[in-house]
Design a protein around this motif. Structure first.
Motif, PDB file in Angstrom:
ATOM      1  N   SER A 112      -1.346   7.383  -6.720  1.00  0.00           N
ATOM      2  CA  SER A 112      -0.191   7.143  -5.852  1.00  0.00           C
ATOM      3  C   SER A 112       0.274   5.701  -5.946  1.00  0.00           C
ATOM      4  O   SER A 112      -0.426   4.830  -6.470  1.00  0.00           O
ATOM      5  N   GLN A 113       1.454   5.461  -5.418  1.00  0.00           N
ATOM      6  CA  GLN A 113       1.936   4.105  -5.195  1.00  0.00           C
ATOM      7  C   GLN A 113       1.546   3.716  -3.773  1.00  0.00           C
ATOM      8  O   GLN A 113       2.042   4.300  -2.808  1.00  0.00           O
ATOM      9  N   ILE A 114       0.645   2.753  -3.661  1.00  0.00           N
ATOM     10  CA  ILE A 114       0.087   2.397  -2.357  1.00  0.00           C
ATOM     11  C   ILE A 114       0.750   1.123  -1.846  1.00  0.00           C
ATOM     12  O   ILE A 114       0.824   0.117  -2.565  1.00  0.00           O
ATOM     13  N   THR A 115       1.236   1.184  -0.613  1.00  0.00           N
ATOM     14  CA  THR A 115       1.889   0.028  -0.002  1.00  0.00           C
ATOM     15  C   THR A 115       0.845  -0.895   0.614  1.00  0.00           C
ATOM     16  O   THR A 115       0.069  -0.487   1.481  1.00  0.00           O
ATOM     17  N   MET A 116       0.809  -2.144   0.163  1.00  0.00           N
ATOM     18  CA  MET A 116      -0.153  -3.124   0.663  1.00  0.00           C
ATOM     19  C   MET A 116       0.341  -3.703   1.994  1.00  0.00           C
ATOM     20  O   MET A 116       1.473  -3.453   2.422  1.00  0.00           O
ATOM     21  N   GLU A 117      -0.529  -4.485   2.645  1.00  0.00           N
ATOM     22  CA  GLU A 117      -0.176  -5.066   3.940  1.00  0.00           C
ATOM     23  C   GLU A 117       1.040  -5.988   3.841  1.00  0.00           C
ATOM     24  O   GLU A 117       1.798  -6.132   4.801  1.00  0.00           O
ATOM     25  N   ASN A 118       1.234  -6.629   2.678  1.00  0.00           N
ATOM     26  CA  ASN A 118       2.380  -7.527   2.509  1.00  0.00           C
ATOM     27  C   ASN A 118       3.637  -6.786   2.066  1.00  0.00           C
ATOM     28  O   ASN A 118       4.654  -7.407   1.758  1.00  0.00           O
ATOM     29  N   GLY A 119       3.548  -5.447   2.010  1.00  0.00           N
ATOM     30  CA  GLY A 119       4.701  -4.646   1.621  1.00  0.00           C
ATOM     31  C   GLY A 119       4.789  -4.359   0.138  1.00  0.00           C
ATOM     32  O   GLY A 119       5.583  -3.530  -0.299  1.00  0.00           O
ATOM     33  N   GLU A 120       3.955  -5.035  -0.659  1.00  0.00           N
ATOM     34  CA  GLU A 120       3.957  -4.812  -2.104  1.00  0.00           C
ATOM     35  C   GLU A 120       3.339  -3.448  -2.428  1.00  0.00           C
ATOM     36  O   GLU A 120       2.407  -3.001  -1.771  1.00  0.00           O
ATOM     37  N   GLN A 121       3.887  -2.787  -3.437  1.00  0.00           N
ATOM     38  CA  GLN A 121       3.361  -1.500  -3.854  1.00  0.00           C
ATOM     39  C   GLN A 121       2.530  -1.643  -5.123  1.00  0.00           C
ATOM     40  O   GLN A 121       2.947  -2.310  -6.078  1.00  0.00           O
ATOM     41  N   LYS A 122       1.353  -1.030  -5.105  1.00  0.00           N
ATOM     42  CA  LYS A 122       0.472  -1.059  -6.269  1.00  0.00           C
ATOM     43  C   LYS A 122      -0.045   0.346  -6.556  1.00  0.00           C
ATOM     44  O   LYS A 122      -0.260   1.132  -5.623  1.00  0.00           O
ATOM     45  N   PRO A 123      -0.272   0.669  -7.821  1.00  0.00           N
ATOM     46  CA  PRO A 123      -0.815   1.989  -8.146  1.00  0.00           C
ATOM     47  C   PRO A 123      -2.291   2.073  -7.798  1.00  0.00           C
ATOM     48  O   PRO A 123      -3.042   1.095  -7.910  1.00  0.00           O
ATOM     49  N   GLY A 124      -2.712   3.229  -7.349  1.00  0.00           N
ATOM     50  CA  GLY A 124      -4.112   3.443  -7.006  1.00  0.00           C
ATOM     51  C   GLY A 124      -4.304   4.871  -6.524  1.00  0.00           C
ATOM     52  O   GLY A 124      -3.365   5.671  -6.524  1.00  0.00           O
ATOM     53  N   TYR A 125      -5.511   5.185  -6.098  1.00  0.00           N
ATOM     54  CA  TYR A 125      -5.807   6.534  -5.624  1.00  0.00           C
ATOM     55  C   TYR A 125      -5.837   6.588  -4.096  1.00  0.00           C
ATOM     56  O   TYR A 125      -6.501   5.775  -3.449  1.00  0.00           O
ATOM     57  N   ALA A 126      -5.101   7.542  -3.560  1.00  0.00           N
ATOM     58  CA  ALA A 126      -5.172   7.854  -2.137  1.00  0.00           C
ATOM     59  C   ALA A 126      -6.092   9.062  -1.993  1.00  0.00           C
ATOM     60  O   ALA A 126      -6.001  10.013  -2.770  1.00  0.00           O
ATOM     61  N   ILE A 127      -6.984   9.020  -1.010  1.00  0.00           N
ATOM     62  CA  ILE A 127      -7.956  10.086  -0.817  1.00  0.00           C
ATOM     63  C   ILE A 127      -7.499  10.974   0.342  1.00  0.00           C
ATOM     64  O   ILE A 127      -7.329  10.503   1.467  1.00  0.00           O
TER      65      ILE A 127
END
Length: 271
Positions: free
Chosen positions: A82-97
């Motif tokens: 998924s595209q995961i939204t970080m606390e600063n609003g930036e999106q990074k690819p990673g796995y959502a469980i």
């Protein structure tokens, strides 16, 4: 008095049954946070290297010696790239469980919760992960099902540690994961049809626990519910789901990931 104490001791021993689930969201870490985060990241990298868009993931929430025979992992979920939204609003690819978690304050009920690999492994008893990556065709079906909110459509919030995968009276994390997989494969959320297909094609794990302990557990704790079983108690586990996919040529890759296993891979690349 002696008889009463014997019953109490047996009731306490039923806690070993609870160990098979490990499906609560909270818990105190047994490893340093940086160790947990590093292991979680390594699991992500290993899975991404295998081109896993969605896969079955498992963890160990209790000491292995307390688990019933045939049960290697205590919590099972689906990991989705998924595209995961970080606390600063930036999106990074990673796995959502995508999890089914037992409610901490009402253990006979569950809810669906999305968290991330570090959260997933936060309170594990051992840094060990099971992964089962379906074929690309099944992964596409799973992604489509998740986008259509199928996990919530096949969720029964009435929780049991030893839920029978052949009916929908109660449910645990592993049965829910199996429900989502079958809903994706058969393109239906009709529970009667899903359970008929499960009974026809899925081989569950017989639970090696004394019938008296199971009965006593079901009397003392509503989340250990035996009435949905007839005869020997059989459950869904990570291993039985992996074997189910493999049996029907729906499994692309599976592995048990540990720091030692990852170190061996790294060392072999360096040779």
């Amino acid at each position: 008095m002696r008889k009463f104490l014997s019953i109490v001791l047996i009731a306490l021993s039923v806690k070993s049954i609870q160990a098979q689930a490990g499906s609560t969201q909270s818990g105190e870490p047994k490893f340093q946070p940086n160790e947990i985060a590093q292991f979680a990241k390594q699991v992500e990298r290993y899975s991404a290297a295998k081109r896993a868009h969605v896969f079955v993931i498992a963890r160990v929430g209790q000491p292995q010696k307390t688990l019933p025979k045939g049960v290697e992992f205590t919590h099972v979920a689906l990991a989705v790239y998924s595209q995961i939204t970080m606390e600063n609003g930036e999106q990074k690819p990673g796995y959502a469980i995508h999890n089914l978690y037992q409610l901490h304050d009402d253990p006979a009920k569950s809810s669906l919760v999305i968290d991330y690999p570090t959260d997933f492994f936060w309170a594990v008893d051992e840094l060990k992960a099971g992964i089962a990556i379906p074929t690309l065709a099944v992964q596409k079906q799973l992604l489509d099902a998740i986008n259509k909110d199928v996990p919530s459509k096949v969720h029964n919030p009435r929780y049991s540690l030893i839920a029978n995968p052949f009916n929908n009276k109660r449910q645990n994390c592993t049965e829910h994961t199996l429900n989502v997989i079958n809903a994706a494969i058969y393109n239906t959320t009709d529970m009667a049809q899903l359970k008929a297909n499960t009974k026809a094609y899925f081989d569950p794990q017989p639970l090696s626990i004394s019938p008296f302990k199971l009965l006593l557990g079901s009397v003392f704790r509503d989340e250990i519910y035996k009435k949905d079983h007839k005869g020997k108690v059989k459950i869904a586990t990570f291993t039985t789901i992996k074997d189910y996919l493999a049996k029907h040529n729906l499994l692309e890759h599976s592995a048990v990931i540990t720091p030692k296993m990852l170190s061996n891979i790294q060392n072999s690349k360096e040779i």
